[in-house]
Structures are given as structure tokens and as C-alpha cells.
Design a protein around this motif. Structure first.
Motif, PDB file in Angstrom:
ATOM      1  N   HIS A  12      27.340  30.614  37.410  1.00  0.00           N
ATOM      2  CA  HIS A  12      26.509  30.990  38.557  1.00  0.00           C
ATOM      3  C   HIS A  12      27.071  32.225  39.258  1.00  0.00           C
ATOM      4  O   HIS A  12      26.326  33.158  39.615  1.00  0.00           O
ATOM      5  CB  HIS A  12      26.416  29.828  39.536  1.00  0.00           C
ATOM      6  CG  HIS A  12      25.662  30.139  40.789  1.00  0.00           C
ATOM      7  ND1 HIS A  12      24.312  30.421  40.803  1.00  0.00           N
ATOM      8  CD2 HIS A  12      26.088  30.245  42.080  1.00  0.00           C
ATOM      9  CE1 HIS A  12      23.924  30.681  42.036  1.00  0.00           C
ATOM     10  NE2 HIS A  12      24.987  30.576  42.836  1.00  0.00           N
ATOM     11  N   LEU A  13      28.395  32.244  39.473  1.00  0.00           N
ATOM     12  CA  LEU A  13      29.009  33.378  40.156  1.00  0.00           C
ATOM     13  C   LEU A  13      28.857  34.662  39.344  1.00  0.00           C
ATOM     14  O   LEU A  13      28.512  35.718  39.883  1.00  0.00           O
ATOM     15  CB  LEU A  13      30.484  33.081  40.411  1.00  0.00           C
ATOM     16  CG  LEU A  13      31.238  34.058  41.307  1.00  0.00           C
ATOM     17  CD1 LEU A  13      30.619  34.125  42.697  1.00  0.00           C
ATOM     18  CD2 LEU A  13      32.714  33.649  41.414  1.00  0.00           C
ATOM     19  N   LEU A  14      29.080  34.573  38.047  1.00  0.00           N
ATOM     20  CA  LEU A  14      28.926  35.748  37.180  1.00  0.00           C
ATOM     21  C   LEU A  14      27.483  36.223  37.134  1.00  0.00           C
ATOM     22  O   LEU A  14      27.210  37.429  37.228  1.00  0.00           O
ATOM     23  CB  LEU A  14      29.398  35.411  35.760  1.00  0.00           C
ATOM     24  CG  LEU A  14      30.834  35.757  35.384  1.00  0.00           C
ATOM     25  CD1 LEU A  14      31.167  35.189  34.012  1.00  0.00           C
ATOM     26  CD2 LEU A  14      31.076  37.265  35.411  1.00  0.00           C
ATOM     27  N   LEU A  65      44.474  34.054  41.289  1.00  0.00           N
ATOM     28  CA  LEU A  65      43.875  35.218  40.630  1.00  0.00           C
ATOM     29  C   LEU A  65      44.185  35.295  39.133  1.00  0.00           C
ATOM     30  O   LEU A  65      43.321  35.670  38.333  1.00  0.00           O
ATOM     31  CB  LEU A  65      44.322  36.500  41.328  1.00  0.00           C
ATOM     32  CG  LEU A  65      43.843  36.671  42.771  1.00  0.00           C
ATOM     33  CD1 LEU A  65      44.368  37.981  43.348  1.00  0.00           C
ATOM     34  CD2 LEU A  65      42.322  36.628  42.857  1.00  0.00           C
ATOM     35  N   LEU A  66      45.398  34.952  38.749  1.00  0.00           N
ATOM     36  CA  LEU A  66      45.721  35.005  37.319  1.00  0.00           C
ATOM     37  C   LEU A  66      44.910  33.998  36.506  1.00  0.00           C
ATOM     38  O   LEU A  66      44.345  34.359  35.462  1.00  0.00           O
ATOM     39  CB  LEU A  66      47.228  34.798  37.112  1.00  0.00           C
ATOM     40  CG  LEU A  66      48.124  35.956  37.551  1.00  0.00           C
ATOM     41  CD1 LEU A  66      49.600  35.556  37.453  1.00  0.00           C
ATOM     42  CD2 LEU A  66      47.871  37.199  36.722  1.00  0.00           C
ATOM     43  N   PRO A  67      44.789  32.736  36.944  1.00  0.00           N
ATOM     44  CA  PRO A  67      43.931  31.811  36.198  1.00  0.00           C
ATOM     45  C   PRO A  67      42.461  32.234  36.191  1.00  0.00           C
ATOM     46  O   PRO A  67      41.758  32.012  35.204  1.00  0.00           O
ATOM     47  CB  PRO A  67      44.117  30.471  36.924  1.00  0.00           C
ATOM     48  CG  PRO A  67      45.442  30.579  37.589  1.00  0.00           C
ATOM     49  CD  PRO A  67      45.561  32.020  37.984  1.00  0.00           C
ATOM     50  N   ILE A 115      35.968  40.219  39.839  1.00  0.00           N
ATOM     51  CA  ILE A 115      37.348  39.893  40.216  1.00  0.00           C
ATOM     52  C   ILE A 115      37.863  40.857  41.277  1.00  0.00           C
ATOM     53  O   ILE A 115      38.697  40.503  42.107  1.00  0.00           O
ATOM     54  CB  ILE A 115      38.278  39.854  38.986  1.00  0.00           C
ATOM     55  CG1 ILE A 115      39.547  39.066  39.335  1.00  0.00           C
ATOM     56  CG2 ILE A 115      38.601  41.265  38.483  1.00  0.00           C
ATOM     57  CD1 ILE A 115      40.348  38.622  38.151  1.00  0.00           C
ATOM     58  N   ALA A 116      37.322  42.086  41.288  1.00  0.00           N
ATOM     59  CA  ALA A 116      37.722  43.035  42.325  1.00  0.00           C
ATOM     60  C   ALA A 116      37.225  42.583  43.698  1.00  0.00           C
ATOM     61  O   ALA A 116      37.983  42.557  44.670  1.00  0.00           O
ATOM     62  CB  ALA A 116      37.198  44.425  41.997  1.00  0.00           C
ATOM     63  N   TRP A 169      42.282  43.842  41.013  1.00  0.00           N
ATOM     64  CA  TRP A 169      42.459  43.318  42.361  1.00  0.00           C
ATOM     65  C   TRP A 169      43.397  44.126  43.247  1.00  0.00           C
ATOM     66  O   TRP A 169      43.230  44.105  44.469  1.00  0.00           O
ATOM     67  CB  TRP A 169      42.877  41.850  42.350  1.00  0.00           C
ATOM     68  CG  TRP A 169      44.174  41.515  41.708  1.00  0.00           C
ATOM     69  CD1 TRP A 169      45.421  41.859  42.121  1.00  0.00           C
ATOM     70  CD2 TRP A 169      44.352  40.729  40.536  1.00  0.00           C
ATOM     71  NE1 TRP A 169      46.360  41.343  41.281  1.00  0.00           N
ATOM     72  CE2 TRP A 169      45.735  40.631  40.300  1.00  0.00           C
ATOM     73  CE3 TRP A 169      43.469  40.077  39.667  1.00  0.00           C
ATOM     74  CZ2 TRP A 169      46.272  39.927  39.227  1.00  0.00           C
ATOM     75  CZ3 TRP A 169      44.002  39.371  38.601  1.00  0.00           C
ATOM     76  CH2 TRP A 169      45.381  39.299  38.379  1.00  0.00           C
ATOM     77  N   PRO A 170      44.383  44.877  42.729  1.00  0.00           N
ATOM     78  CA  PRO A 170      45.179  45.665  43.682  1.00  0.00           C
ATOM     79  C   PRO A 170      44.342  46.690  44.437  1.00  0.00           C
ATOM     80  O   PRO A 170      44.520  46.878  45.640  1.00  0.00           O
ATOM     81  CB  PRO A 170      46.219  46.352  42.787  1.00  0.00           C
ATOM     82  CG  PRO A 170      46.326  45.461  41.595  1.00  0.00           C
ATOM     83  CD  PRO A 170      44.918  44.960  41.376  1.00  0.00           C
TER      84      PRO A 170
END
Length: 244
Positions: A57-59, A148-150, A79-80, A170-171
């Protein structure tokens, strides 16, 4: 991850959330069960299942809202914006107070924005985590290792987007356009915090942001387009109000 959590009194909880929100909409957090009339909230821990309906759903929402041609591109955007919205308040709170909010996936709810990004973020329970070790190590564990990694791994498996690309998004997302809020800027040494750009790195962020860097902040707020000067001096402790 074991947690030694401290739940704050209602008055201090409200003050903390208001202080974070004063720095901008991206740092606004809700608390508890979502209000009636706001459907579509997702449990963050369910997003870590690459085949789960929540991640789908999110994607799909981001894919349609952003107009991307591929799921790969939608995953990189997702992810950003996720890092820049869902976990950003924890990083800001740590920078201001030296303490870590509980934004572990099992304590976070989020609501996708049909237009683009994340419309809202809530914590199920307001909790400060007091883990053994330094606050920087706790922040690394909460934000990176267990969140964030998972999520990057799940998006990689679901969309085949490159893991280095996913971890490199993400940075940049965590860096406000004009640098950190003024109350944070004065706490850094003159050279500023080390640069943490969004370019893929030879080692994963978990290695770049490791306990060996516990005396410096996550490399997220450099406004330099190229490599920035680093500082070996630790940032001065700071506790500032939202009005600073």
C-alpha cells in the motif's frame, strides 16, 4: 533490542512534542490511537515484511502520487521521504537533549499522503529509551539498525532497487534545506558536523555511523555540495527551548 524505557508525564510529553513541532512540520508527532475520520494509518513494523500488504500500500501510494514509471524509482523516493519524516524527530530530539525517543517500528504509526510522502506520524506511547551505552549508540540502534536498515532490505527484496541506492537516500532526506535549526547550529564546533551526503558509500551507513563516532552527531546536516571539513571535537552539550 532490549529497552529501558522511561515514560514521561503528560505535561512534559506535550511540551516535548510542541517543541519538536516548532522546528517545522516534518518534526510533528502525534501520540496514541489515530483520531476518528483519519483512515489509512499503517504500523511501521508491518512495513518490514517485503511481501506484506502494508508495504504494498505504501509503495503503491508513493508510486501513483509521485508519478514514477517504476517501482524501483518509487522505492528510492519512499525511503528518502520516510527517513526525512518518520525518524527525523528522534534525530532532532537527540540533538537538542541528548536523549532518544522510542521510534522503533513497533511503536510507530504512519499515514501515507496520496499526493506524495508521509502525511502523519504517531507514536503509540511516548517513551524515552535509556539503553546501556551512549545515547548516540541508542540512536543508531533505534533509527538505523532496527528501522531504516530493515526497511531498506524489505524494499530491496520487493522492488530489486539497489541496496546502496536505498541506503544512500536517507542522509540527504534528513538534511533540512537551510541546514539544522538555529538552536542546533550553535552547538557544533566551527567546522560543523562531518558531511554525510546522499552519495553511495563504500561501507553501509551502520559502519559510517558507528559507536566509534559516538562523540559526534549523525552526518546529516552539511549544506556543502562536496566533502566538508570534519572535526574531531565533540559538539558542546546543548539544551535549548523551541523559542531559541
Amino acid at each position: 533490542m532490549s529497552a529501558y524505557g522511561t515514560e514521561a508525564a503528560p505535561g512534559s510529553t506535550d511540551a516535548t512534542l510542541a517543541a519538536l513541532a516548532a522546528h517545522g512540520p516534518r518534526y510533528r508527532l502525534g501520540l496514541g490511537t489515530p483520531p476518528d475520520g483519519e483512515p489509512g494509518w499503517l504500523a511501521a513494523d508491518r512495513l518490514l515484511d517485503p511481501n506484506g500488504p502494508e508495504l504494498s500500500h505504501l509503495l503503491d501510494t508513493e508510486h501513483q502520487g509521485s508519478g514514477h514509471r517504476t517501482a524501483h524509482a518509487a522505492a528510492l523516493t519512499l525511503i528518502a521521504v520516510y527517513a526525512g519524516r518518520v525518524t527525523a524527530a528522534a534525530v532532532l530530539h537527540w540533538a537538542l537533549t541528548g536523549r532518544v525517543l522510542d521510534v522503533r517500528p513497533e511503536n510507530v504509526l504512519l499515514r501515507p499522503d496520496p499526493g506524495h510522502g508521509i502525511a502523519g506520524v504517531r507514536m503509540r506511547t511516548f517513551r524515552i529509551l535509556d539503553e546501556p551505552g551512549t545515547a548516540a549508540e541508542t540512536l543508531q540502534s533505534v533509527v538505523l539498525t532496527h528501522h531504516l536498515l530493515p526497511l531498506a532490505d524489505a524494499l530491496r527484496e520487493r522492488t530489486r532497487a539497489g541496496l546502496r541506492q536505498l541506503r544512500g537516500e536517507w542522509p540527504t532526506a534528513a538534511r533540512p534545506p537551510s541546514g539544522p535549526p538555529a538552536p542546533i547550529r550553535h552547538c557544533w564546533p566551527a567546522a560543523g558536523p562531518p558531511s554525510w551526503t546522499g552519495r553511495p558509500a563504500p561501507s553501509p551507513p551502520s559502519a559510517m555511523w558507528s559507536p566509534s563516532h559516538a562523540t559526534t552527531a549523525p552526518r546529516a546536516w552539511s549544506t556543502s555540495a562536496g566533502p566538508a571539513a570534519s572535526s574531531t571535537r565533540a559538539p558542546k552539550p546543548c539544551a535549548v527551548s523551541a523559542a531559541a
